[in-house]
Design a protein around this motif. Structure first.
Motif, PDB file in Angstrom:
ATOM      1  N   MET A 253       0.833  -1.210   0.000  1.00 38.00           N
ATOM      2  CA  MET A 253       0.000   0.000   0.000  1.00 38.00           C
ATOM      3  C   MET A 253       0.866   1.257   0.000  1.00 38.00           C
ATOM      4  O   MET A 253       0.581   2.226  -0.705  1.00 38.00           O
ATOM      5  CB  MET A 253      -0.943  -0.019   1.212  1.00 38.00           C
ATOM      6  N   LEU A 254       1.934   1.237   0.781  1.00 31.38           N
ATOM      7  CA  LEU A 254       2.820   2.399   0.846  1.00 31.38           C
ATOM      8  C   LEU A 254       3.547   2.619  -0.477  1.00 31.38           C
ATOM      9  O   LEU A 254       3.728   3.762  -0.913  1.00 31.38           O
ATOM     10  CB  LEU A 254       3.824   2.222   1.988  1.00 31.38           C
ATOM     11  N   LEU A 255       3.965   1.550  -1.112  1.00 33.03           N
ATOM     12  CA  LEU A 255       4.627   1.683  -2.411  1.00 33.03           C
ATOM     13  C   LEU A 255       3.667   2.276  -3.442  1.00 33.03           C
ATOM     14  O   LEU A 255       4.072   3.059  -4.304  1.00 33.03           O
ATOM     15  CB  LEU A 255       5.141   0.328  -2.882  1.00 33.03           C
ATOM     16  N   ARG A 256       2.389   1.913  -3.361  1.00 34.86           N
ATOM     17  CA  ARG A 256       1.388   2.454  -4.276  1.00 34.86           C
ATOM     18  C   ARG A 256       1.181   3.957  -4.061  1.00 34.86           C
ATOM     19  O   ARG A 256       0.886   4.688  -5.005  1.00 34.86           O
ATOM     20  CB  ARG A 256       0.058   1.720  -4.095  1.00 34.86           C
ATOM     21  N   PHE A 257       1.309   4.414  -2.820  1.00 35.08           N
ATOM     22  CA  PHE A 257       1.190   5.851  -2.549  1.00 35.08           C
ATOM     23  C   PHE A 257       2.269   6.622  -3.301  1.00 35.08           C
ATOM     24  O   PHE A 257       2.031   7.699  -3.818  1.00 35.08           O
ATOM     25  CB  PHE A 257       1.337   6.123  -1.046  1.00 35.08           C
ATOM     26  N   ASP A 262      10.994   4.100   2.035  1.00 34.43           N
ATOM     27  CA  ASP A 262      11.638   3.736   3.298  1.00 34.43           C
ATOM     28  C   ASP A 262      10.617   3.207   4.296  1.00 34.43           C
ATOM     29  O   ASP A 262      10.852   2.215   4.998  1.00 34.43           O
ATOM     30  CB  ASP A 262      12.359   4.950   3.905  1.00 34.43           C
ATOM     31  N   ALA A 263       9.482   3.881   4.381  1.00 28.48           N
ATOM     32  CA  ALA A 263       8.424   3.434   5.286  1.00 28.48           C
ATOM     33  C   ALA A 263       7.942   2.042   4.893  1.00 28.48           C
ATOM     34  O   ALA A 263       7.690   1.182   5.752  1.00 28.48           O
ATOM     35  CB  ALA A 263       7.259   4.425   5.273  1.00 28.48           C
ATOM     36  N   ALA A 264       7.830   1.785   3.586  1.00 23.28           N
ATOM     37  CA  ALA A 264       7.401   0.465   3.108  1.00 23.28           C
ATOM     38  C   ALA A 264       8.395  -0.614   3.538  1.00 23.28           C
ATOM     39  O   ALA A 264       7.999  -1.716   3.945  1.00 23.28           O
ATOM     40  CB  ALA A 264       7.256   0.481   1.588  1.00 23.28           C
TER      41      ALA A 264
END
Length: 352
Positions: A253-257, A262-264
């Motif tokens: 989900m974070l990569l899609r944002f 880094d958070a991902a």
């Protein structure tokens, strides 16, 4: 107070009232002491929130309601619909007064004083077995039945504008915490600890990326069936696989944002163990993202200091720290644990 704190307090207040309504409905339909426990926890949380933001008169008012509730917790077989109706009405009036105070700068002192007097009378009249008649009288004194909520009533704030990433992630994290009473306000505590730990370590990771990782690390849990999420016995191999997928869901989900790589990585790695026995990729030591190594310690700390459905008590800070320190080199990075010990020590000193 800052606007963000006021909004968060109002959101928590609305959640508390919604939980009380759901528990009263369940108790009236089929009973069950677990709903009494859930309702008490929700009301106790509201009392604690009032104390946290300096609303002492409301904290005292919630305490009066809790004193009535204490007898019910000890004798759940004495529950009757009039008691549930009163508890719902009392909570409804307290929530109304809180909204009135925070939005207008003042609240109806006469209503607050009346509710306090009614609670005191009930406590005196029900020192033995609870009496339905006394609660019917109390409901009448407070104005009769609880009012119906209109769909556009308080707390229903629908925003069709696109939120910024972190606001949306914070909203999702709050929803995950609301899935169970045992996670109440957990993401807020975790973010505070993570940022303090990052500072204590010399800020090895970007603070904003770390905050987002904390908010999103358990969002994947929303896709785990409740039967697995709340299971109190050992999980099967297939159930364990489904549970462990939450790290991949959150990181994807974070990569899609976009912009949160880094958070991902932190989310994906936060269940890796320092000795290489974690999941999903069995990374070890420095192979694990530094933010994930911090998040692993914080996640464990919040888990063992919070009541869970399979554990009727919560461990003290000292017990939690001892448990974490006992697992350095195996589960946790010893350097990060050392810094975390100091963060918690400072936290205790500030609250003393």
């Amino acid at each position: 107070m800052e606007r963000a704190i006021i909004d968060e307090f109002l959101d928590c207040t609305t959640e508390c009232h919604t939980e009380v309504e759901a528990c009263v409905r369940a108790l009236n339909q089929h009973g069950g002491p677990e709903y009494i426990h859930r309702m008490f926890r929700s009301m106790h949380s509201l009392k604690g929130n009032c104390q946290m933001v300096g609303l002492t008169p409301f904290k005292d008012l919630m305490h009066r309601v809790e004193e009535i509730f204490a007898h019910l917790r000890a004798h759940p077989e004495q529950y009757f619909p009039e008691l549930g109706e009163f508890l719902l009405m009392a909570t409804d009036q307290i929530v109304d007064l809180l909204y009135e105070l925070l939005k207008q700068g003042h609240a109806d002192e006469n209503r607050r004083a009346l509710l306090a007097t009614v609670c005191d009378n009930l406590r005196q009249q029900n020192q033995g077995a609870l009496q339905a008649a006394s609660f019917r009288d109390a409901i009448a004194m407070l104005g009769g039945k609880t009012k119906e909520k209109s769909p556009g009533g308080r707390g229903n704030r629908v925003n069709l504008q696109l939120q910024d990433d972190i606001s949306l992630m914070r909203y999702w994290a709050d929803k995950i915490d609301a899935l169970t009473v045992f996670r109440k306000n957990r993401n807020t505590t975790s973010v505070e600890l993570a940022l303090e730990l990052n500072t204590a370590l010399g800020k090895p990771v970007d603070a904003q990326q770390l905050e987002v990782a904390v908010l999103m690390h358990d969002v994947g849990m929303a896709f785990v069936p409740h039967a697995i999420f709340n299971k109190e016995t050992n999980l099967s191999r297939e159930e364990l696989r489904i549970l462990q997928e939450h790290v991949q869901i959150g990181s994807q989900m974070l990569l899609r944002f976009g912009g949160w790589d880094d958070a991902a990585a932190m989310v994906l790695d936060h269940h890796e163990y320092y000795d290489g026995s974690g999941y999903p990729n069995r990374k070890k030591g420095e192979q694990i993202h530094a933010g994930a190594r911090m998040l692993a310690v914080i996640d464990a700390f919040c888990s063992v200091t919070t009541e869970r459905s399979d554990r009727s008590y919560k461990k003290s800070l000292l017990s939690a720290i001892s448990e974490i320190n006992a697992n350095i080199h195996t589960q946790f990075d010893p350097h990060i644990v050392g810094a975390f010990n100091e963060v918690v020590r400072n936290m205790v000193l500030r609250s003393a």
